[in-house]
Design a protein around this motif. Structure first.
Motif, PDB file in Angstrom:
ATOM      1  N   ILE A 185       0.834  -1.209   0.000  1.00 43.06           N
ATOM      2  CA  ILE A 185       0.000   0.000   0.000  1.00 43.06           C
ATOM      3  C   ILE A 185       0.864   1.253   0.000  1.00 43.06           C
ATOM      4  O   ILE A 185       0.612   2.207  -0.747  1.00 43.06           O
ATOM      5  N   THR A 186       1.889   1.287   0.852  1.00 43.64           N
ATOM      6  CA  THR A 186       2.765   2.460   0.884  1.00 43.64           C
ATOM      7  C   THR A 186       3.513   2.624  -0.432  1.00 43.64           C
ATOM      8  O   THR A 186       3.775   3.757  -0.861  1.00 43.64           O
ATOM      9  N   ALA A 198      11.973   5.314  -8.934  1.00 46.46           N
ATOM     10  CA  ALA A 198      13.234   5.451  -8.200  1.00 46.46           C
ATOM     11  C   ALA A 198      13.023   6.221  -6.901  1.00 46.46           C
ATOM     12  O   ALA A 198      13.479   5.804  -5.826  1.00 46.46           O
ATOM     13  N   ALA A 199      12.331   7.360  -6.970  1.00 46.25           N
ATOM     14  CA  ALA A 199      12.103   8.160  -5.767  1.00 46.25           C
ATOM     15  C   ALA A 199      11.205   7.425  -4.777  1.00 46.25           C
ATOM     16  O   ALA A 199      11.408   7.500  -3.561  1.00 46.25           O
ATOM     17  N   LEU A 204      10.871   3.293   1.128  1.00 44.48           N
ATOM     18  CA  LEU A 204      10.695   1.895   1.516  1.00 44.48           C
ATOM     19  C   LEU A 204      12.019   1.274   1.935  1.00 44.48           C
ATOM     20  O   LEU A 204      12.084   0.510   2.915  1.00 44.48           O
ATOM     21  N   ALA A 205      13.085   1.592   1.192  1.00 42.74           N
ATOM     22  CA  ALA A 205      14.401   1.077   1.563  1.00 42.74           C
ATOM     23  C   ALA A 205      14.819   1.594   2.930  1.00 42.74           C
ATOM     24  O   ALA A 205      15.337   0.847   3.777  1.00 42.74           O
ATOM     25  N   LEU A 237       6.183  -0.276  13.710  1.00 42.20           N
ATOM     26  CA  LEU A 237       5.298   0.840  13.383  1.00 42.20           C
ATOM     27  C   LEU A 237       6.085   2.144  13.240  1.00 42.20           C
ATOM     28  O   LEU A 237       5.988   2.842  12.233  1.00 42.20           O
ATOM     29  N   LEU A 238       6.886   2.463  14.261  1.00 40.78           N
ATOM     30  CA  LEU A 238       7.631   3.719  14.236  1.00 40.78           C
ATOM     31  C   LEU A 238       8.803   3.661  13.268  1.00 40.78           C
ATOM     32  O   LEU A 238       9.080   4.631  12.549  1.00 40.78           O
ATOM     33  N   GLY A 239       9.522   2.536  13.272  1.00 37.27           N
ATOM     34  CA  GLY A 239      10.689   2.424  12.396  1.00 37.27           C
ATOM     35  C   GLY A 239      10.324   2.596  10.941  1.00 37.27           C
ATOM     36  O   GLY A 239      10.992   3.315  10.191  1.00 37.27           O
ATOM     37  N   LEU A 240       9.233   1.958  10.529  1.00 33.39           N
ATOM     38  CA  LEU A 240       8.790   2.062   9.138  1.00 33.39           C
ATOM     39  C   LEU A 240       8.132   3.418   8.885  1.00 33.39           C
ATOM     40  O   LEU A 240       8.452   4.107   7.899  1.00 33.39           O
ATOM     41  N   GLY A 241       7.213   3.823   9.787  1.00 35.28           N
ATOM     42  CA  GLY A 241       6.473   5.059   9.573  1.00 35.28           C
ATOM     43  C   GLY A 241       7.353   6.294   9.555  1.00 35.28           C
ATOM     44  O   GLY A 241       7.251   7.134   8.644  1.00 35.28           O
TER      45      GLY A 241
END
Length: 745
Positions: A185-186, A198-199, A204-205, A237-241
């Motif tokens: 989704i993201t 690319a951007a 995500l990386a 949650l926080l690490g990804l967000g």
């Protein structure tokens, strides 16, 4: 400093990139074993009466009676039928002989009909387990593997140990499912925002980098102190967000600077680091401070959330300032590679993601600032009214989904048994010498009678309740009971060495206010000389937890709010804006807390969200939500105010600066908030209720902050104060100008 650092990253971009990749791969291998380093529970207060009582029960009184509940049932056999009796006694004898088991109480050992269900087709046994909560959970898993063998009876495991064992499994499953939902989704949303593969791939990386790095730090810290297993979901949650949010701001600014510098990558990167990089640094520091405020509490669950959350923020910041700039330096103008057409219709994309719409909203709000402030504050205060009726509880079996075995056991005990005494108020008494002496028995009986007279006491289970007669005769009667196996087994549940356990059965429910008052009355009751008393049990755990939160909450608030004001001042050079922002954010949180009570305590939308209301809110959740939501709201405020200050320094016109700042940041802040809410919503779809409460509370808080506070309250309040927004005492102003922390145009 950050501009020079941008030049450094550009010069050694390959080395920064290689170091980041090595850290990511190595960290991923090391973080894979984190579940073995985490602990269960963490909801008790170290050094409290309830914690001391639990320690004595586990160490000296054969283990906590309700650490494990074994529920045996049959659809066609009654408990008294020979076939049921044989199968049940074989199972319970095997359990009693396991090395992890310290005690076992059942209908067959005590003859107590309270262990039988109303329809006589079920019975339960209370099993005391040795060791810590983690060791007990491991023992439950081993017992469960054996008890899945074919049997004429249905055997289910519950109680505290059963809940802890299943919680770990559900946490792992929820995490995997949330990640499978979040990344696709993201990825689509990032493509809509950037319109470049690319951007879009960069956030995500960086998100993967943030999660792995935070897990590594948390596992290292777990070697030094206990870390709760529930922290895993918060880290993800926080690490990804946050990693996605921070990279979104930096990548967007880098693309702007590449256009402004005619694709001069070195200059664009340096300018990006000195503007967006500086803002990200201050933004991350605000969230970091808010989360570190949780470590002020000695409660293991809160400290774990603070440590794990802070690790996630720190790694997201390092990735945004080290790893991401190196990638941008390598990509150069190719950051816009693989351009795609917007998935949204042209009209929607223009109005949602571009700047004109936000400027028009700001102008409308700033024409009528008084009406806007009054109406908005009225709405927030009205939305917060349900919070006034909040009822605090401790987590129990209902945090698990209906399919959970431990939850089914808890519900059966609550609904199918006439007298469930699993959650008594546990009074641990230490006597001077053996409790069985006539003098000590007399003191115990006198103390028990004093407690029996307290309002709200239904009954008391104690050694003296097994026998009858004057204290002088009790010692002889208790000695005679040693030849009665059932009576001796019952007696062993209550006395050992110098310790005696009195189980106070209240008339009201575990978390009822009357039961909490009863705990306080027991603690206030006079204790005969020669006895030492500690009061424990689930209700006492909650009483001590709330008392500790109230005591330490004031210190945590002073530290967090003070640090926020200082950071904002260093960024903006104003003392008015930081104080105003803190106040507005506290008011906006009232809506989130009111919604939390309306949903989880009152049970609204229970079927839609997928939970069973426990009639209260976990006592630790408002603290966690306050820290996270407050940090995130200040996080977004810094992004906005940094651009407002940038324009104000050029023109010294507050109204123009606010409009320009909202135009420049609203699209990207809204995009970041939407991405963050997608991540949070994936965890709200999990099956552990305590994580649902945190996730839903954060979603509401972010919505209120981004679409009400930022678009309505903030520009209206800035209009009312005008040039006074930027006031600071002369000496402080000089300090700020000398430090030069503002984001320069």
């Amino acid at each position: 400093m950050l501009e020079r650092f941008g030049h450094l990253v550009f010069r050694f971009r390959v080395w920064f990139l290689v170091a980041g990749l090595v850290a990511l791969i190595g960290g991923g291998v090391y973080a894979g074993g984190i579940y073995h380093s985490l602990t269960q529970g963490g909801f008790t207060v170290p050094g409290s009466q309830s914690q001391r009582a639990d320690a004595v029960i586990n160490t000296n009184l054969g283990g906590n009676r309700d650490s494990l509940v074994v529920l045996l049932s049959s659809t066609h056999l009654k408990v008294t039928d020979p076939a049921f009796t044989k199968a049940a006694t074989d199972t319970l004898n095997w359990i009693a002989n396991q090395p992890e088991v310290s005690s076992l109480a059942s209908y067959y050992t005590l003859g107590d009909r309270h262990f039988l269900s109303n329809d006589q087709h079920r019975m339960y046994a209370l099993v005391g387990l040795k060791g810590t909560e983690d060791q007990q959970a491991a023992a439950v898993n081993r017992l469960h593997a054996y008890l899945t063998r074919p049997s004429p009876l249905r055997i289910q495991l519950g109680g505290d140990a059963g809940v802890n064992a299943e919680s770990t499994t559900y946490v792992e499953q929820d995490l995997r499912r949330a990640e499978l939902i979040t990344f696709p989704i993201t990825a689509v949303l990032l493509l809509i925002i950037f319109r470049s593969v690319a951007a879009a791939a960069l956030p995500l990386a960086l998100g993967a980098y943030g999660v792995v790095g935070a897990l590594v730090i948390t596992r290292l810290v777990a070697h030094v102190t206990d870390i709760s297993v529930y922290v895993i979901n918060l880290i993800s949650l926080l690490g990804l967000g946050l990693a996605i949010d921070y990279s979104l701001f930096i990548v967007s600014r880098f693309r702007e600077e590449m256009v402004a510098t005619d694709n001069d990558t070195k200059r664009a990167l340096a300018q990006t680091m000195s503007t967006a990089g500086r803002t990200v640094m201050f933004s991350a520091l605000t969230v970091l401070v808010a989360l570190l405020g949780l470590t002020i509490f000695p409660i293991g669950f809160l400290r774990s959330m603070g440590i794990g959350g802070a690790a996630a923020v720190l790694v997201a910041l390092l990735g945004a300032l080290l790893f991401l700039p190196a990638i941008l330096a390598m990509l150069e103008h190719k950051v816009n590679a693989l351009h795609i057409r917007s998935i949204l219709p042209r009209q929607i994309h223009a109005h949602v993601l571009r700047q004109d719409s936000w400027g028009r909203i700001a102008r409308v709000v700033m024409r009528r600032p008084v009406i806007t402030v009054l109406c908005t504050l009225g709405f927030l205060l009205l939305a917060g009214v349900p919070f006034l009726s909040i009822r605090f509880i401790n987590p129990d079996y209902r945090i698990l989904p209906p399919s959970s075995q431990a939850r089914q056991v808890g519900e059966a005990l609550q609904h199918d048994f006439s007298s469930n005494t699993q959650s008594p108020i546990q009074v641990v008494v230490r006597t001077a010498g053996p409790p069985s002496t006539p003098s000590n028995l007399g003191l115990l009986e006198a103390y028990g009678q004093r407690l029996q007279r307290l309002p709200g006491v239904h009954s008391i289970e104690s050694p003296t309740a097994i026998t009858a007669g004057p204290p002088a005769q009790l010692a002889a009667q208790l000695s005679a009971l040693q030849n009665n196996a059932k009576a001796q087994a019952q007696l062993d549940q209550y006395a050992n060495g110098q310790y005696v356990l009195l189980n106070i059965i209240p008339k009201t429910g575990t978390y009822d206010p009357a039961t909490k008052h009863l705990v306080e009355a027991i603690r206030a009751a006079p204790v005969p000389r020669g006895l030492h008393v500690d009061v424990g049990g689930q209700t006492a755990d909650l009483v001590d937890l709330l008392a500790r939160i109230r005591h330490d909450g004031a210190y945590a608030a002073i530290v967090v709010f003070g640090a926020m004001v200082i950071l904002f001042f260093l960024m903006l050079g104003s003392v008015v804006i930081p104080l105003k922002t803190v106040i507005l954010n506290i008011l906006s949180l009232s809506a989130a807390f009111g919604a939390l009570v309306w949903i989880f305590q009152q049970g609204n939308w229970a079927n839609l969200i997928g939970f069973t209301s426990e009639g209260g809110i976990d006592a630790t959740q408002p603290v966690i939500i306050l820290a996270l939501a407050f940090g995130l709201s200040m996080d977004y405020a810094i992004f906005l105010f940094s651009r407002i200050k940038e324009h104000y320094d050029l023109h010294h016109d507050t109204r123009r600066a606010v409009i320009w700042g909202l135009q420049r940041t609203s699209g990207i802040i809204t995009s970041a908030a939407i991405l963050l809410m997608v991540v949070i919503a994936a965890f709200a779809a999990g099956r552990i209720e305590v994580m649902k409460e945190v996730a839903i509370g954060l979603i509401i808080a972010v919505l209120v902050d981004v679409f009400i506070v930022r678009l309505l309250l903030l520009p209206a309040s800035m209009t009312l104060l005008g040039k006074h927004n930027w006031w600071a005492p002369g000496p402080l102003k000089k300090i700020h100008d000398r430090l030069g922390f503002s984001e320069r145009p």
